[in-house]
Write a protein that holds these residues in place. Structure first.
Motif, PDB file in Angstrom:
ATOM      1  N   LEU A 199    -119.504 -17.727 -41.881  1.00 29.92           N
ATOM      2  CA  LEU A 199    -120.650 -18.555 -42.242  1.00 29.92           C
ATOM      3  C   LEU A 199    -121.222 -18.075 -43.576  1.00 29.92           C
ATOM      4  N   ILE A 200    -121.300 -16.769 -43.749  1.00 35.42           N
ATOM      5  CA  ILE A 200    -121.798 -16.213 -45.011  1.00 35.42           C
ATOM      6  C   ILE A 200    -120.866 -16.605 -46.148  1.00 35.42           C
ATOM      7  N   VAL A 201    -119.553 -16.526 -45.915  1.00 33.63           N
ATOM      8  CA  VAL A 201    -118.581 -16.943 -46.933  1.00 33.63           C
ATOM      9  C   VAL A 201    -118.825 -18.401 -47.309  1.00 33.63           C
ATOM     10  N   ARG A 202    -118.907 -19.277 -46.289  1.00 37.23           N
ATOM     11  CA  ARG A 202    -119.110 -20.710 -46.562  1.00 37.23           C
ATOM     12  C   ARG A 202    -120.401 -20.950 -47.334  1.00 37.23           C
ATOM     13  N   THR A 203    -121.469 -20.272 -46.927  1.00 33.68           N
ATOM     14  CA  THR A 203    -122.761 -20.446 -47.586  1.00 33.68           C
ATOM     15  C   THR A 203    -122.686 -20.056 -49.058  1.00 33.68           C
ATOM     16  N   LEU A 204    -122.058 -18.908 -49.341  1.00 34.07           N
ATOM     17  CA  LEU A 204    -121.938 -18.463 -50.738  1.00 34.07           C
ATOM     18  C   LEU A 204    -121.068 -19.413 -51.558  1.00 34.07           C
ATOM     19  N   VAL A 205    -119.947 -19.823 -50.995  1.00 33.51           N
ATOM     20  CA  VAL A 205    -119.049 -20.733 -51.718  1.00 33.51           C
ATOM     21  C   VAL A 205    -119.765 -22.052 -52.002  1.00 33.51           C
TER      22      VAL A 205
ATOM     23  N   CYS B 266    -122.947 -22.546 -52.264  1.00 32.29           N
ATOM     24  CA  CYS B 266    -124.011 -22.312 -53.252  1.00 32.29           C
ATOM     25  C   CYS B 266    -123.480 -22.430 -54.676  1.00 32.29           C
ATOM     26  N   TYR B 267    -122.203 -22.138 -54.838  1.00 28.77           N
ATOM     27  CA  TYR B 267    -121.575 -22.234 -56.158  1.00 28.77           C
ATOM     28  C   TYR B 267    -120.816 -23.543 -56.331  1.00 28.77           C
ATOM     29  N   GLY B 268    -121.153 -24.530 -55.484  1.00 24.59           N
ATOM     30  CA  GLY B 268    -120.584 -25.858 -55.645  1.00 24.59           C
ATOM     31  C   GLY B 268    -119.153 -25.991 -55.164  1.00 24.59           C
ATOM     32  N   GLY B 269    -118.716 -25.100 -54.309  1.00 28.21           N
ATOM     33  CA  GLY B 269    -117.337 -25.150 -53.839  1.00 28.21           C
ATOM     34  C   GLY B 269    -117.237 -25.518 -52.379  1.00 28.21           C
ATOM     35  N   ARG B 270    -116.032 -25.379 -51.864  1.00 26.99           N
ATOM     36  CA  ARG B 270    -115.802 -25.588 -50.438  1.00 26.99           C
ATOM     37  C   ARG B 270    -114.767 -24.577 -49.970  1.00 26.99           C
ATOM     38  N   VAL B 271    -114.740 -24.327 -48.657  1.00 31.52           N
ATOM     39  CA  VAL B 271    -113.835 -23.344 -48.073  1.00 31.52           C
ATOM     40  C   VAL B 271    -113.195 -23.962 -46.837  1.00 31.52           C
ATOM     41  N   TRP B 272    -111.913 -23.621 -46.598  1.00 29.06           N
ATOM     42  CA  TRP B 272    -111.205 -24.162 -45.446  1.00 29.06           C
ATOM     43  C   TRP B 272    -110.046 -23.243 -45.083  1.00 29.06           C
ATOM     44  N   ILE B 273    -109.419 -23.538 -43.941  1.00 34.22           N
ATOM     45  CA  ILE B 273    -108.288 -22.753 -43.452  1.00 34.22           C
ATOM     46  C   ILE B 273    -107.081 -23.677 -43.321  1.00 34.22           C
ATOM     47  N   GLU B 274    -105.925 -23.177 -43.755  1.00 36.11           N
ATOM     48  CA  GLU B 274    -104.662 -23.895 -43.597  1.00 36.11           C
ATOM     49  C   GLU B 274    -103.646 -22.939 -42.990  1.00 36.11           C
ATOM     50  N   ASP B 275    -102.584 -23.501 -42.428  1.00 36.57           N
ATOM     51  CA  ASP B 275    -101.449 -22.664 -42.045  1.00 36.57           C
ATOM     52  C   ASP B 275    -100.849 -22.123 -43.330  1.00 36.57           C
ATOM     53  N   ARG B 276    -100.513 -20.840 -43.358  1.00 40.47           N
ATOM     54  CA  ARG B 276     -99.905 -20.261 -44.558  1.00 40.47           C
ATOM     55  C   ARG B 276     -98.612 -20.990 -44.897  1.00 40.47           C
ATOM     56  N   VAL B 277     -97.822 -21.279 -43.882  1.00 40.98           N
ATOM     57  CA  VAL B 277     -96.633 -22.113 -44.022  1.00 40.98           C
ATOM     58  C   VAL B 277     -96.916 -23.358 -43.186  1.00 40.98           C
ATOM     59  N   PRO B 278     -97.083 -24.534 -43.825  1.00 39.10           N
ATOM     60  CA  PRO B 278     -97.471 -25.734 -43.083  1.00 39.10           C
ATOM     61  C   PRO B 278     -96.606 -25.966 -41.839  1.00 39.10           C
ATOM     62  N   GLY B 279     -97.314 -26.150 -40.708  1.00 41.20           N
ATOM     63  CA  GLY B 279     -96.633 -26.422 -39.455  1.00 41.20           C
ATOM     64  C   GLY B 279     -96.119 -25.201 -38.724  1.00 41.20           C
ATOM     65  N   HIS B 280     -96.337 -24.004 -39.278  1.00 45.81           N
ATOM     66  CA  HIS B 280     -95.844 -22.763 -38.660  1.00 45.81           C
ATOM     67  C   HIS B 280     -97.003 -21.782 -38.469  1.00 45.81           C
ATOM     68  N   LEU B 281     -97.735 -21.997 -37.378  1.00 47.23           N
ATOM     69  CA  LEU B 281     -98.879 -21.160 -37.043  1.00 47.23           C
ATOM     70  C   LEU B 281     -98.511 -19.684 -37.000  1.00 47.23           C
ATOM     71  N   GLU B 282     -97.336 -19.375 -36.516  1.00 50.70           N
ATOM     72  CA  GLU B 282     -96.904 -17.982 -36.361  1.00 50.70           C
ATOM     73  C   GLU B 282     -96.737 -17.257 -37.703  1.00 50.70           C
ATOM     74  N   GLU B 283     -96.736 -18.001 -38.804  1.00 51.34           N
ATOM     75  CA  GLU B 283     -96.591 -17.402 -40.133  1.00 51.34           C
ATOM     76  C   GLU B 283     -97.924 -16.980 -40.737  1.00 51.34           C
ATOM     77  N   GLY B 284     -99.017 -17.206 -39.999  1.00 50.78           N
ATOM     78  CA  GLY B 284    -100.324 -16.758 -40.469  1.00 50.78           C
ATOM     79  C   GLY B 284    -101.166 -17.876 -41.054  1.00 50.78           C
TER      80      GLY B 284
END
Length: 158
Positions: free
Chosen positions: A121-127, A129-147
């Motif tokens: 939440l702190i990360v999102r708030t800071l980002v 505040c600087y006009g950005g956005r934050v999100w999470i993706e699969d490191r390798v699309p479609g392969h959750l086990e890859e991080g």
């Protein structure tokens, strides 16, 4: 300058507290000894927070090139710095149903253990505040086990 002075003064207070905590560790027995050791450990954590704050301050002041970092390796190394502490680190990524919630107040996803659920939440708030956005993706699309890949954008300075 204000941050430098604050870090300096808190470090001094921690050093004094640490010296006072060391003596009872040597003299105490049983349950009291365990509490004093926890006191000393938490002073150490406070020192680590101050080191991180000083590092962030320096990073903001210094210009330099950015480099890719293997966060898995860094995480595993940090876990090794806390022997005797129960840290559960799972590296198969972040479930889709959890990704959108992790940046909300008190949300910890499927994690167990200590934590307030405020870090992202702190990360999102800071980002934001600087006009950005934050999100999470699969490191390798479609392969959750890859991080997971935690990404953010910031507004270009004008």
């Amino acid at each position: 300058m204000y941050l430098d002075i604050t870090i300096h003064d808190i470090r001094n207070a921690n050093n004094v507290a640490s010296m006072y905590a060391d003596l009872p560790v040597e003299l105490a027995e049983g349950g009291l000894k365990a509490y004093v050791e926890k006191l000393r450990d938490n002073i150490g954590r406070s020192r680590e927070i101050l080191r991180n704050a000083a590092t962030i301050r320096r990073a903001l002041e210094e210009s330099g090139s950015l480099a890719a970092v293997n966060l898995d390796a860094v995480t595993r190394e940090e876990i090794g710095n806390y022997p005797g502490t129960s840290i559960r680190y799972i590296d198969p990524g972040v479930q889709d149903e959890v990704k959108g919630r992790l940046f909300t107040r008190f949300e910890r996803g499927k994690a167990s253990g200590r934590g307030e659920g405020l870090g992202l939440l702190i990360v999102r708030t800071l980002v934001e505040c600087y006009g950005g956005r934050v999100w999470i993706e699969d490191r390798v699309p479609g392969h959750l086990e890859e991080g997971a890949s935690f990404r953010f954008t910031l507004r270009q300075a004008g």
